[in-house]
Design a protein around this motif. Structure first.
Motif, short mmCIF file in Angstrom:
data_model
loop_
_atom_site.label_atom_id
_atom_site.label_comp_id
_atom_site.label_asym_id
_atom_site.label_seq_id
_atom_site.Cartn_x
_atom_site.Cartn_y
_atom_site.Cartn_z
N CYS A 33 0.84 -1.20 0.00
CA CYS A 33 0.00 0.00 0.00
C CYS A 33 0.87 1.24 0.00
O CYS A 33 0.62 2.18 -0.73
CB CYS A 33 -0.89 0.06 1.23
SG CYS A 33 -1.76 -1.46 1.48
N ASN B 13 -16.47 -0.29 -7.12
CA ASN B 13 -15.27 -1.01 -7.55
C ASN B 13 -14.04 -0.14 -7.33
O ASN B 13 -14.14 1.07 -7.24
CB ASN B 13 -15.40 -1.43 -9.01
CG ASN B 13 -16.49 -2.46 -9.19
OD1 ASN B 13 -16.83 -3.17 -8.25
ND2 ASN B 13 -17.05 -2.51 -10.38
N GLY B 14 -12.89 -0.78 -7.24
CA GLY B 14 -11.67 -0.07 -6.88
C GLY B 14 -11.08 0.72 -8.02
O GLY B 14 -11.63 0.81 -9.11
N ALA C 281 -4.81 -6.53 -7.63
CA ALA C 281 -6.24 -6.82 -7.76
C ALA C 281 -6.85 -7.05 -6.37
O ALA C 281 -7.94 -6.55 -6.07
CB ALA C 281 -6.46 -8.04 -8.66
N ARG C 282 -6.13 -7.79 -5.51
CA ARG C 282 -6.67 -8.04 -4.16
C ARG C 282 -6.63 -6.79 -3.30
O ARG C 282 -7.59 -6.45 -2.63
CB ARG C 282 -5.87 -9.17 -3.47
CG ARG C 282 -6.17 -10.55 -4.02
CD ARG C 282 -5.60 -11.65 -3.13
NE ARG C 282 -4.15 -11.58 -3.04
CZ ARG C 282 -3.32 -12.18 -3.86
NH1 ARG C 282 -3.78 -12.92 -4.87
NH2 ARG C 282 -2.01 -12.08 -3.72
N GLN D 196 -6.43 -3.55 -4.19
CA GLN D 196 -7.19 -2.39 -4.68
C GLN D 196 -8.62 -2.76 -5.06
O GLN D 196 -9.37 -1.89 -5.51
CB GLN D 196 -6.51 -1.82 -5.93
CG GLN D 196 -5.08 -1.39 -5.75
CD GLN D 196 -4.99 -0.01 -5.14
OE1 GLN D 196 -4.37 0.19 -4.11
NE2 GLN D 196 -5.65 0.96 -5.77
N LYS D 197 -8.96 -4.05 -4.93
CA LYS D 197 -10.30 -4.52 -5.33
C LYS D 197 -10.62 -4.13 -6.78
O LYS D 197 -11.65 -3.54 -7.07
CB LYS D 197 -11.36 -4.00 -4.36
CG LYS D 197 -11.07 -4.43 -2.93
CD LYS D 197 -12.32 -4.54 -2.10
CE LYS D 197 -12.08 -5.27 -0.80
NZ LYS D 197 -10.71 -5.11 -0.22
N VAL D 198 -9.67 -4.44 -7.64
CA VAL D 198 -9.89 -4.22 -9.07
C VAL D 198 -9.82 -5.57 -9.78
O VAL D 198 -9.43 -6.58 -9.18
CB VAL D 198 -8.83 -3.26 -9.69
CG1 VAL D 198 -9.04 -1.85 -9.18
CG2 VAL D 198 -7.41 -3.74 -9.41
N ASN E 101 -8.60 -8.68 -11.98
CA ASN E 101 -7.28 -9.27 -12.16
C ASN E 101 -6.95 -9.26 -13.65
O ASN E 101 -7.02 -10.27 -14.35
CB ASN E 101 -7.26 -10.69 -11.59
CG ASN E 101 -5.86 -11.27 -11.57
OD1 ASN E 101 -4.90 -10.62 -11.99
ND2 ASN E 101 -5.74 -12.49 -11.09
N GLY F 188 -5.66 -3.44 -13.42
CA GLY F 188 -7.07 -3.35 -13.10
C GLY F 188 -7.90 -2.97 -14.31
O GLY F 188 -9.11 -2.90 -14.23
#
Ligand SMILES: *[C@@H]1O[C@H](CO)[C@@H](O)[C@H](O)[C@H]1NC(C)=O
Ligand SMILES: *[C@@H]1O[C@H](CO)[C@@H](O)[C@H](O)[C@H]1NC(C)=O
Length: 396
Positions: free
Chosen positions: A9, A27-28, A166-167, A169-171, A173, A190
């Protein structure tokens, strides 16, 4: 030089990257970063480790960097440790999942095997929890571009950079790569949108020229696609084997390499198709066919030479025009930038074609793990743009 471990991060927050805005549906945010080509090694780097560059490696399973000795470590039963062991570099000793912690002998410290594909060296290092990067000794930096601090693996593994982003930032893959020939290219982790200059153009990721299924190879974690035919000057090249061709995309090598039987057939076809052109002989090593570039003529897709089509599974063509086939080796000389594969007798059999960096430049590629598909724009010069024409302010 001793570099502190920084969590993923923090790496993202401190780096000169732009976060594109989310889509408003919860969504991220995709991560956008510049890509630079190193002139000395022809490797591509992204400045994402605390502002320091990491070499991107489409065939790399892990992210590794140099760290200081006091970095936190991960326990052996942690699932990331298992994933770190899914791929083992060649010639690296098998010494288990970990070793006893020096301070707490009952704690097992995860070891991973960061691999430097450019020097062929591997080392045993431990996997740190915070960054999910593997900490490697500085000796592993040999043969990487000056100033880089490690390698960002982008292969199809859970510990590759895009899977971690992806994990975190929740975007999605998936990631888009636009490798530059000079200047700065761009990577988006993302997914898109991606706008290239001049302003007012449509999103390039929504207007790809083709896509094709990605396949897994049980021994290698990289990106594999299938070609059914090769054509030079729109005429099918007669190949020795009728089997579909396994094609890998590889950012570790500067030029595409072909298995000897395929190489011979393609070189002969190109030679025939350019029979009337003024040659430079002997050809400049390591290439086989070189031409007087002042006589080649140019189009907006580069030198006016026969196009090479890889006809892909699904029916779309990956077409190589002059801009991606001819390397300017000196002022008046351009050569067909294809090389013959060496050591092809291995087991498992190597791919028939390994597409190298030069043939991917200025061609936007979208690697979508969720759909297991590769999308590509074709040479962007055809749209009067390049990978260096991204307007970074649009992504902020
Ligand atoms: C793909 O390339 C082949 C060989 O040049 C050509 O015959 C075919 O029409 C091309 N297909 C598309 C969809 O452009
Ligand atoms: C980049 O986009 C911004 C915002 O839309 C615009 O103001 C700027 O002029 C663009 N830059 C170029 C070089 O077109």
């Amino acid at each position: 030089m001793s570099l502190a471990v920084v969590s993923l991060c923090v790496v993202l927050a401190l780096s000169p990257c732009a976060l594109a805005s989310g889509d408003g549906n919860g969504n991220g945010k995709p991560l956008v970063t510049a890509i630079t080509k190193d002139a000395a090694t022809s490797l591509y780097t992204v400045p994402i480790k605390d502002g320091h560059p990491l070499v991107i490696d489409l065939s790399g399973a892990l992210v590794w960097t140099t760290c200081d000795a006091s970095h936190p470590t991960m326990e052996c039963h942690h699932h990331f440790c298992m994933h770190a062991h899914s791929y083992h570099p060649p010639d690296c000793p098998h010494n288990g999942y970990g070793h006893a912690d020096e301070e707490d002998p009952f704690r097992c410290k995860c070891t991973a095997h960061p691999f430097n594909p450019f020097s062929g060296e591997s080392a045993t290092a431990d996997l740190t929890r915070t960054a999910v990067t593997s900490c490697a000794p500085e000796s592993l930096l040999a043969k990487l571009p000056a100033g880089t601090v490690g390698v960002a693996g982008l292969a199809r593994t859970r510990l590759a950079l895009q899977a971690q982003i992806a994990r975190a930032q929740k975007v999605a893959n998936k990631f888009a790569l636009c490798l530059p020939s000079d200047g700065e290219g761009i990577a988006i982790f993302g997914g898109g949108p991606l706008f290239l200059l001049p302003p007012g153009r449509p999103d390039v990721t929504a207007a790809l020229a083709g896509e094709t299924p990605l396949h897994k190879n049980k021994d290698l974690p990289g990106y594999f696609i299938t070609a059914t035919k090769i054509a030079v000057n729109q005429e099918q090249v007669q190949l020795y084997s009728q089997e579909p061709l396994v094609v890998e995309l590889c950012s570790r090598i500067p030029y595409t390499v072909l298995r000897p039987d395929v190489y011979r057939a393609v070189i002969d076809a190109f030679d025939k198709a350019t029979a009337g052109r003024k040659r430079v002989t002997p050809a400049a090593a390591p290439f086989a066919l070189c031409y007087d570039s002042r006589e080649l003529g140019s189009t907006r897709l580069g030198y006016a030479v026969p196009q090479i089509d890889l006809v892909l599974e699904g029916g779309k063509n990956w077409t190589v025009f002059g801009g991606n086939s001819m390397a300017q080796v000196s002022d008046g000389t351009a050569c067909l930038a294809l090389l013959e594969m060496k050591g092809e007798k291995g087991s498992p059999p190597p791919p028939a074609v390994v597409i190298g960096g030069f043939q991917m430049e200025n061609n936007l590629m979208v690697f979508d793990e969720e759909k297991a598909r590769l999308g590509f724009s074709g040479l962007l010069w055809g749209r009067q743009t390049t990978c260096s024409n991204f307007n970074f302010t649009l992504a902020a």
